[in-house]
Write an enzyme that holds these catalytic residues in place. Sequence first.
Site, short mmCIF file in Angstrom:
data_model
loop_
_atom_site.label_atom_id
_atom_site.label_comp_id
_atom_site.label_asym_id
_atom_site.label_seq_id
_atom_site.Cartn_x
_atom_site.Cartn_y
_atom_site.Cartn_z
N ALA A 56 0.86 -1.18 0.00
CA ALA A 56 0.00 0.00 0.00
C ALA A 56 0.90 1.23 0.00
CB ALA A 56 -0.91 0.00 1.22
N VAL A 82 4.64 -1.16 3.17
CA VAL A 82 4.46 0.25 2.81
C VAL A 82 5.29 0.59 1.58
CG1 VAL A 82 4.66 2.65 3.58
CG2 VAL A 82 3.99 0.84 5.22
N LYS A 83 4.62 1.05 0.51
CA LYS A 83 5.32 1.45 -0.70
C LYS A 83 5.78 2.90 -0.59
CE LYS A 83 4.10 0.18 -4.90
NZ LYS A 83 3.27 -0.07 -6.10
N ILE A 84 7.05 3.09 -0.89
CA ILE A 84 7.68 4.41 -0.78
C ILE A 84 8.37 4.72 -2.11
CG2 ILE A 84 9.40 5.81 0.42
CD1 ILE A 84 7.34 5.05 2.39
#
Length: 219
Positions: A56, A82-84
């Site tokens: 996400a 967590v997509k960064i």
Amino acid sequence: MRLFIDSANLDEIRKAAEYGIVDGVTTNPSLIAKEGHDPYDQIRAICGVIDGDISAEVVSTETGAMVAEGRDLARIHDNIVVKIPLIRNGIKAVKTLAGEGIRTNVTLCFSPMQALLAAKAGAYLVSPFMGRLDDIALDGCDLIREIVAVYENYGYATQVLAASARGPLHVKEAALAGAHVATLPYKVFDRLFDHPLTDIGLEKFLADYRKTLEQASAA
């Protein structure tokens, strides 16, 4: 190689999950927006369909905001990654989140050196975009090979997630290049099953069987 579905559509994800071979899901703000629901509610619903890594993505670009958003996303479910984005502030956020035990997927990677930075920051996954490089006449598969080689040279634990797959050939190339994960749209996943010789062979087997039954009945 693990296979993820690149989608936020619950119907697509459920259809893929029925095969029992899908290992996770990747989403992005564009995919989430297409579904027309509250982003956090949609991500929570996806976590209820696939028991695996669910990526996400944050929508902030400042380090502090990305960290705060990453913490909020991680609280949705234990499977959240967590997509960064692979930008300067993003690498700082990855380092902070990794220090807190929050897994990250560093996205929009287009070079081995970018991938090296992600690994040094403690990323769980890095997402090189094969298809987008092919779109501008560069070899996306070469990028996968180079990142895998860099990580193997230095023993980095970060896994290479081949993203932006345009078709089955990209999936094959990613597997041959040593990618740990490939994420693909449902329509590409569905095409992995297809081969004309499989269809022709099955048709012949069934026709021969029916013929045998007919001969047995006539006797």
